[in-house]
Write an enzyme that holds these catalytic residues in place. Structure first.
Site, PDB file in Angstrom:
ATOM      1  N   TYR A  33      10.042 -16.651  15.564  1.00 19.40           N
ATOM      2  CA  TYR A  33      11.302 -15.716  15.149  1.00 19.40           C
ATOM      3  C   TYR A  33      12.595 -16.475  14.754  1.00 19.40           C
ATOM      4  O   TYR A  33      12.476 -17.847  14.987  1.00 19.40           O
ATOM      5  CB  TYR A  33      11.664 -14.720  16.350  1.00 19.40           C
ATOM      6  N   ARG A  52      13.503 -24.170   9.780  1.00 19.00           N
ATOM      7  CA  ARG A  52      12.863 -24.080  11.023  1.00 19.00           C
ATOM      8  C   ARG A  52      11.772 -23.103  11.132  1.00 19.00           C
ATOM      9  O   ARG A  52      10.688 -23.429  11.625  1.00 19.00           O
ATOM     10  CB  ARG A  52      14.032 -23.887  12.181  1.00 19.00           C
ATOM     11  N   ARG A 101      -9.134  -7.502  19.537  1.00 16.77           N
ATOM     12  CA  ARG A 101      -8.340  -8.565  20.768  1.00 16.77           C
ATOM     13  C   ARG A 101      -9.414  -9.760  20.621  1.00 16.77           C
ATOM     14  O   ARG A 101     -10.748  -9.489  20.877  1.00 16.77           O
ATOM     15  CB  ARG A 101      -8.187  -7.902  21.900  1.00 16.77           C
ATOM     16  N   LYS A 150       9.790 -21.993  17.781  1.00 12.85           N
ATOM     17  CA  LYS A 150      10.467 -20.940  18.056  1.00 12.85           C
ATOM     18  C   LYS A 150       9.540 -19.689  18.484  1.00 12.85           C
ATOM     19  O   LYS A 150       9.519 -18.820  17.320  1.00 12.85           O
ATOM     20  CB  LYS A 150      11.907 -20.662  17.071  1.00 12.85           C
ATOM     21  N   GLU A 182      17.687 -27.083  28.461  1.00 11.62           N
ATOM     22  CA  GLU A 182      18.747 -26.479  27.526  1.00 11.62           C
ATOM     23  C   GLU A 182      18.997 -25.103  28.500  1.00 11.62           C
ATOM     24  O   GLU A 182      18.473 -24.784  29.191  1.00 11.62           O
ATOM     25  CB  GLU A 182      18.020 -26.134  26.103  1.00 11.62           C
TER      26      GLU A 182
HETATM   27  N1  PDD Z   1      18.136 -18.329  20.717  1.00 18.34           N
HETATM   28  N2  PDD Z   1      17.350 -22.952  22.789  1.00 18.34           N
HETATM   29  C1  PDD Z   1      16.555 -21.759  22.814  1.00 18.34           C
HETATM   30  C2  PDD Z   1      15.823 -21.698  23.871  1.00 18.34           C
HETATM   31  C3  PDD Z   1      16.872 -20.543  22.050  1.00 18.34           C
HETATM   32  O1  PDD Z   1      16.373 -19.431  22.341  1.00 18.34           O
HETATM   33  C4  PDD Z   1      18.004 -20.698  21.181  1.00 18.34           C
HETATM   34  C5  PDD Z   1      18.246 -19.585  20.240  1.00 18.34           C
HETATM   35  C6  PDD Z   1      18.720 -21.869  21.052  1.00 18.34           C
HETATM   36  C7  PDD Z   1      19.907 -22.116  20.071  1.00 18.34           C
HETATM   37  O2  PDD Z   1      19.219 -22.111  18.755  1.00 18.34           O
HETATM   38  P1  PDD Z   1      20.281 -21.753  17.179  1.00 18.34           P
HETATM   39  O3  PDD Z   1      21.413 -22.521  17.382  1.00 18.34           O
HETATM   40  O4  PDD Z   1      19.246 -22.194  16.171  1.00 18.34           O
HETATM   41  O5  PDD Z   1      20.509 -20.274  17.469  1.00 18.34           O
HETATM   42  C8  PDD Z   1      18.437 -23.179  21.681  1.00 18.34           C
HETATM   43  C9  PDD Z   1      18.509 -17.120  19.754  1.00 18.34           C
HETATM   44  C10 PDD Z   1      19.806 -17.222  19.266  1.00 18.34           C
HETATM   45  C11 PDD Z   1      17.771 -15.834  20.360  1.00 18.34           C
HETATM   46  O6  PDD Z   1      16.728 -16.023  21.070  1.00 18.34           O
HETATM   47  O7  PDD Z   1      18.378 -14.779  20.507  1.00 18.34           O
END
Ligand code: PDD
Length: 286
Positions: A33, A52, A101, A150, A182
């Site tokens: 996503y 990304r 599945r 992601k 993070e």
């Molecule tokens: N989350 N680290 C994690 C684990 C994240 O899920 C996100 C973003 C970030 C920051 O990435 P970016 O700057 O590209 O948004 C770092 C999004 C905002 C979400 O899951 O809603």
């Protein structure tokens, strides 16, 4: 009023949008996503998010549902159809619906599922939290080993958010092998003696699009950036702390676990970087 959302080639009222129970996103969390910010009706750093997304898809050997230009057009259509001034566009691609599945990936591949929807967040760059700063707790990082992809496996981040809520704070920072990785949904930073310190890119963290822009702006403003691991103890003793994400921009942090950070108010570096980031991103939005 109901939103117009996008599912597999169609713009539909949200109540009519449907995905199969056999979709691998639903059964296996086999999906990726992106969340892209909208400011003044325009997309912030769409190019970074598209890049990304392509990388996440490649790492999972998943087909792209369409070209990135077509994706840009879908984002724009949804912003227009829903009258979004400030907010976000959420995009999800899954490996699709093989009709049953199965742990194996469908061979040959089936059509990927593509879903997008908007969330309106009026005045979202003026978050009152940015003026007070937020408080966070640290929790063990027990996520999988490819956090650079992601994916939609967000159960543990969701549990971490609930741990934070139960502790009466906004956010949780993950800790692995004694070092901060993070935030539950953002990248984590401390500032000590003028140095901005954040974990270097690897499979351990998501390569934040906001992180890349903020570090670029920091270097351009002659701020010193050091990409290295840091411990919770270093964070407790830092002059400042903050996090970054598409939905939080640059968010100052004033307390980590029991430790008040600096003066307990948003620091100069975080405040300045937030101003620069929002100003520059408004200018470059498309
Ligand atoms: N989350 N680290 C994690 C684990 C994240 O899920 C996100 C973003 C970030 C920051 O990435 P970016 O700057 O590209 O948004 C770092 C999004 C905002 C979400 O899951 O809603």
């Amino acid at each position: 009023m109901s939103r117009t959302v996008y599912v597999n080639g169609e713009y539909l009222p949200e109540e009519e949008a449907k995905v199969s129970i056999f979709d691998r996103g639903f059964l296996m969390a086999d999906g990726v996503y992106e969340v892209t910010t909208v400011l003044d009706g325009k997309l912030v750093d769409f190019g970074g998010h598209a890049k990304r997304l392509e990388r996440s898809l490649r790492e999972l050997e998943m087909d792209a549902p369409c070209t990135m230009d077509e994706l840009l057009e879908i984002h724009r259509q949804l912003i227009a159809k829903n009258g979004i001034t400030d907010g976000t566009v959420y995009l999800q691609v899954t490996r699709g619906n093989p009709g049953d599945r199965d742990f194996s990936w469908p061979e040959p591949p089936v059509k990927p599922t593509l879903v997008l929807f908007t969330t309106a967040k009026p005045g979202f760059a003026d978050s009152p939290l940015a003026k007070t700063g937020i408080e966070v707790i640290t929790v063990p990082d027990i996520r999988w080993g490819r956090r650079d992809i992601k994916t939609v496996q967000l159960l543990y981040p969701s549990m971490a958010k609930m741990m934070a809520k139960k502790a009466g704070v906004s956010d949780a920072w993950f800790v692995e092998d004694g070092f901060v990785t993070e935030g539950y949904s953002n990248n984590a930073y401390i500032v000590k003696n003028g140095q901005i310190i954040t974990r270097a890119l690897s499979n351990d963290i998501l390569h934040g699009i906001t992180r890349a822009a903020v570090l670029r702006f920091a270097r351009e403003a002659q701020m010193e950036v050091v990409e290295r691991n840091f411990t919770p103890d270093e964070a407790y003793a830092a002059d400042e702390a903050f996090c970054t994400s598409a939905s939080a921009f640059v968010m100052p942090i004033v307390k980590i676990d029991a430790a008040v950070i600096g003066t307990g108010t948003p620091g100069h570096v975080a405040t300045r970087l937030r101003e620069i980031y929002i100003e520059e991103m408004r200018k470059a939005a498309i």
